[in-house]
Design an enzyme around this catalytic site. Structure first.
Site, PDB file in Angstrom:
ATOM      1  N   LYS A 150      59.849 129.270 -38.259  1.00  0.00           N
ATOM      2  CA  LYS A 150      60.488 128.691 -37.075  1.00  0.00           C
ATOM      3  C   LYS A 150      61.241 127.456 -37.537  1.00  0.00           C
ATOM      4  O   LYS A 150      60.924 126.866 -38.568  1.00  0.00           O
ATOM      5  CB  LYS A 150      59.421 128.294 -36.037  1.00  0.00           C
ATOM      6  CG  LYS A 150      59.960 128.169 -34.637  1.00  0.00           C
ATOM      7  CD  LYS A 150      60.107 129.511 -33.947  1.00  0.00           C
ATOM      8  CE  LYS A 150      60.777 129.383 -32.610  1.00  0.00           C
ATOM      9  NZ  LYS A 150      60.741 130.638 -31.826  1.00  0.00           N
ATOM     10  N   ASP A 167      66.361 130.351 -29.973  1.00  0.00           N
ATOM     11  CA  ASP A 167      65.173 130.039 -29.176  1.00  0.00           C
ATOM     12  C   ASP A 167      65.683 129.077 -28.102  1.00  0.00           C
ATOM     13  O   ASP A 167      66.892 129.089 -27.785  1.00  0.00           O
ATOM     14  CB  ASP A 167      64.060 129.417 -30.048  1.00  0.00           C
ATOM     15  CG  ASP A 167      62.734 129.273 -29.300  1.00  0.00           C
ATOM     16  OD1 ASP A 167      62.075 130.282 -29.032  1.00  0.00           O
ATOM     17  OD2 ASP A 167      62.355 128.127 -28.951  1.00  0.00           O
TER      18      ASP A 167
HETATM   19  P1  NAP Z   1      66.402 128.833 -22.989  1.00  0.00           P
HETATM   20  O1  NAP Z   1      67.377 129.928 -22.750  1.00  0.00           O
HETATM   21  O2  NAP Z   1      66.852 127.578 -23.620  1.00  0.00           O
HETATM   22  O3  NAP Z   1      65.721 128.511 -21.580  1.00  0.00           O
HETATM   23  C1  NAP Z   1      64.597 127.701 -21.484  1.00  0.00           C
HETATM   24  C2  NAP Z   1      64.239 127.525 -20.026  1.00  0.00           C
HETATM   25  O4  NAP Z   1      62.992 126.840 -19.950  1.00  0.00           O
HETATM   26  C3  NAP Z   1      65.227 126.680 -19.251  1.00  0.00           C
HETATM   27  O5  NAP Z   1      65.231 127.073 -17.899  1.00  0.00           O
HETATM   28  C4  NAP Z   1      64.654 125.271 -19.416  1.00  0.00           C
HETATM   29  O6  NAP Z   1      65.018 124.363 -18.380  1.00  0.00           O
HETATM   30  C5  NAP Z   1      63.169 125.529 -19.381  1.00  0.00           C
HETATM   31  N1  NAP Z   1      62.483 124.533 -20.227  1.00  0.00           N
HETATM   32  C6  NAP Z   1      62.628 124.354 -21.561  1.00  0.00           C
HETATM   33  N2  NAP Z   1      61.870 123.330 -22.015  1.00  0.00           N
HETATM   34  C7  NAP Z   1      61.253 122.856 -20.922  1.00  0.00           C
HETATM   35  C8  NAP Z   1      60.334 121.789 -20.721  1.00  0.00           C
HETATM   36  N3  NAP Z   1      59.905 121.015 -21.736  1.00  0.00           N
HETATM   37  N4  NAP Z   1      59.889 121.610 -19.453  1.00  0.00           N
HETATM   38  C9  NAP Z   1      60.321 122.408 -18.432  1.00  0.00           C
HETATM   39  N5  NAP Z   1      61.191 123.425 -18.560  1.00  0.00           N
HETATM   40  C10 NAP Z   1      61.647 123.633 -19.784  1.00  0.00           C
HETATM   41  O7  NAP Z   1      65.168 129.360 -23.877  1.00  0.00           O
HETATM   42  P2  NAP Z   1      64.527 130.819 -23.936  1.00  0.00           P
HETATM   43  O8  NAP Z   1      65.085 131.485 -25.113  1.00  0.00           O
HETATM   44  O9  NAP Z   1      64.606 131.451 -22.597  1.00  0.00           O
HETATM   45  O10 NAP Z   1      63.004 130.478 -24.284  1.00  0.00           O
HETATM   46  C11 NAP Z   1      61.996 130.278 -23.288  1.00  0.00           C
HETATM   47  C12 NAP Z   1      60.618 130.469 -23.909  1.00  0.00           C
HETATM   48  O11 NAP Z   1      60.508 131.790 -24.463  1.00  0.00           O
HETATM   49  C13 NAP Z   1      60.263 129.532 -25.068  1.00  0.00           C
HETATM   50  O12 NAP Z   1      58.876 129.294 -25.077  1.00  0.00           O
HETATM   51  C14 NAP Z   1      60.628 130.362 -26.299  1.00  0.00           C
HETATM   52  O13 NAP Z   1      59.965 129.923 -27.464  1.00  0.00           O
HETATM   53  C15 NAP Z   1      60.139 131.719 -25.840  1.00  0.00           C
HETATM   54  N6  NAP Z   1      60.698 132.871 -26.560  1.00  0.00           N
HETATM   55  C16 NAP Z   1      62.034 133.065 -26.633  1.00  0.00           C
HETATM   56  C17 NAP Z   1      62.525 134.193 -27.271  1.00  0.00           C
HETATM   57  C18 NAP Z   1      63.996 134.509 -27.323  1.00  0.00           C
HETATM   58  O14 NAP Z   1      64.333 135.588 -27.798  1.00  0.00           O
HETATM   59  N7  NAP Z   1      64.874 133.664 -26.817  1.00  0.00           N
HETATM   60  C19 NAP Z   1      61.644 135.087 -27.890  1.00  0.00           C
HETATM   61  C20 NAP Z   1      60.273 134.863 -27.783  1.00  0.00           C
HETATM   62  C21 NAP Z   1      59.813 133.749 -27.111  1.00  0.00           C
HETATM   63  P3  NAP Z   1      66.075 123.187 -18.702  1.00  0.00           P
HETATM   64  O15 NAP Z   1      67.401 123.885 -18.834  1.00  0.00           O
HETATM   65  O16 NAP Z   1      65.987 122.283 -17.530  1.00  0.00           O
HETATM   66  O17 NAP Z   1      65.608 122.557 -19.983  1.00  0.00           O
END
Ligand code: NAP
Length: 449
Positions: free
Chosen positions: A130, A170
């Site tokens: 990561k 991510d």
């Molecule tokens: P993203 O597109 O950047 O979206 C993240 C979302 O979560 C946004 O709505 C954001 O709100 C909110 N968020 C982020 N940090 C926060 C915090 N500290 N407190 C409250 N809200 C928060 O990211 P994503 O890819 O969807 O990832 C979301 C989760 O899934 C993470 O845990 C990531 O590690 C996991 N994940 C992602 C993938 C992937 O393929 N992308 C795969 C496996 C797991 P704001 O815009 O207000 O910050």
């Protein structure tokens, strides 16, 4: 109250605490795995003899670097970049990059550690890693994002490669950022090495279904869990936290399969829309205009925005935390259970605190941990690598069918492993044990390295 760690593993955990001070999220992720794998050591004594667990807890390589860049006003900023290459027993390091102000070494290590087991569960040839930075992309112009990504890659490029380490997106890193990162890699190395990054746009080496994969995969996993309890998604009321990549495509697939999502959120609060979230509007706001969920409520008469509200107070039958780590506490778990929630499946990584996990496990509801449930994203990244290696591009239908089949396989493996190790229905134990056994066997086979 913590669950017990097997007494043989207790000294290993103590050493992890001592060697990695102040890294709370990493401690939490390690503890959860150690709590599960005690019974494995009885069956495979060579894992203890060869110190497989101690080796797993120590990253193979940790890279920390300076990322200087200039904003649109010419002001200089210095950020910190990370890449933790945790374990490559099963294949090249694989795992996303996160750009968020909360990023520090402990966050990257917890994510990298979990990634090892998740990637093992997919059955594909990928190790765990990561990376990321404490850079906050919010409010930055497109040019600023590009300059930051270019500076980040100017150091990272020397550590990655198709056969070495293959980053992806991510939180805060989507197709746009992967584009700038890939462009800079190509410029520095003079190689169109498509397989060095995944999450690329479909016109320049990306895979169809990759943007949808984590969310769709989590819903496929949920469907399997419900099926195992003779239940289905049909007509279920759902709450999905977040409104980023994972949350949006989780909601899309839930709607497609007959469920209704009534609330989603971002870090400023949540929106409640009892008629069901309008995804066309939400995508326009989040993906095209890059605005906030509060704007959704302004454009949808019946929707209500609750600033800084707690989304888990909305009654639902299915909850899918898809925003960030530790966003669902023991108290939230109690609220969900009181309100009749029958399934919790994690799109985010480690979104439930240990107290929340315990409440779900004790209640006997369907609880799918992120390590298994959100593995569809990285699995589809591996499918993107396959397409890059064979210079091929698959159709949406074919790729989605592969994803669905992978999620079914992961579900079956996790379920069977839990039963085999005396914890039927406990998907946390099943995921940790199944992932661990695959990596541990490979580490034994590769010798002391
Ligand atoms: P993203 O597109 O950047 O979206 C993240 C979302 O979560 C946004 O709505 C954001 O709100 C909110 N968020 C982020 N940090 C926060 C915090 N500290 N407190 C409250 N809200 C928060 O990211 P994503 O890819 O969807 O990832 C979301 C989760 O899934 C993470 O845990 C990531 O590690 C996991 N994940 C992602 C993938 C992937 O393929 N992308 C795969 C496996 C797991 P704001 O815009 O207000 O910050």
């Amino acid at each position: 109250m913590m669950s017990q760690i097997d007494e043989k593993l207790e000294p290993i955990y103590r050493e992890v605490l001592q060697r990695n001070p102040g890294e709370g999220e990493f401690h939490q992720a390690v503890r959860e795995v150690l709590e599960s794998i005690g019974p494995v050591l009885a069956k495979y004594p060579e894992f203890a003899e060869k110190k497989i667990i101690e080796r797993l807890c120590e990253p193979e390589r940790q890279i920390i670097f300076r990322v200087p860049w200039q904003d649109d006003q010419g002001c200089v900023h210095i950020h910190r970049g990370f890449r933790v290459e945790f374990n490559s027993a099963l294949g090249p390091y694989k795992g996303g990059l996160r750009f968020h102000p909360s990023v520090y070494l402990g966050i990257i290590k917890f994510l990298g550690f979990e990634q090892i087991f998740k990637n093992a569960l997919t059955g594909m040839p990928i190790g765990g890693a990561k990376g990321g930075s404490d850079f906050d992309p919010k409010g930055r112009s497109g040019d600023e994002i590009m300059r930051f990504c270019q500076s980040f890659m100017t150091e990272l490029y020397r550590h990655i490669g198709e056969y070495t380490d293959v980053p992806a997106g991510d939180v805060g890193v989507g197709t746009r950022e992967i584009g700038y990162l890939f462009g800079q890699y190509k410029r520095i190395t003079n190689r169109y090495e498509s397989g060095v990054l995944t999450g690329k746009g479909v016109d320049w080496g990306g895979s169809l279904v990759r943007p949808e994969a984590t969310g769709y995969g989590a819903v496929f996993f949920l469907r399997e869990m419900l099926k195992a309890g003779n239940d289905s998604l049909d007509g279920k009321t759902c709450v999905v936290s977040g409104s980023g990549n994972v949350a949006i495509y989780t909601m899309e697939k839930l709607h497609e399969l007959g469920a209704k999502v009534v609330a989603c959120s971002d870090s400023s609060g949540y929106v409640h829309d009892a008629a069901g979230i309008d995804l066309t509007l939400l995508k326009q706001i989040k993906e095209v205009e890059r605005r906030r969920v509060s704007d959704y409520a302004q454009q949808r008469e019946q929707a209500r925005f609750v600033p800084r509200g707690n989304i888990w107070t909305i009654p639902c039958q299915v909850a899918m935390p898809s925003a960030t780590q530790n966003e669902l506490t023991g108290k939230d778990a109690a609220t969900l259970l009181r309100n009749g929630c029958v399934a919790v499946v994690e799109g985010a990584n480690m979104p439930t605190t240990p107290e929340g996990v315990r409440a779900f496990l004790e209640s006997g509801i369907a609880y799918g941990p992120g390590k298994a449930a959100n593995a569809g994203g990285v699995a589809t990244s591996a499918l993107e690598m396959q397409q890059n290696a064979s210079r091929d591009a698959w159709t949406f239908e074919h790729t989605e069918a592969r994803l669905a089949e992978i999620m079914q396989r992961i579900h079956a493996l996790v379920q069977e492993t839990a039963e085999q190790f005396g914890a039927p229905g406990n998907y946390v134990a099943g995921a940790n044990i199944a992932g661990f056994i695959r990596v541990a066997k490979a580490m034994v086979a590769l010798g002391l390295i």
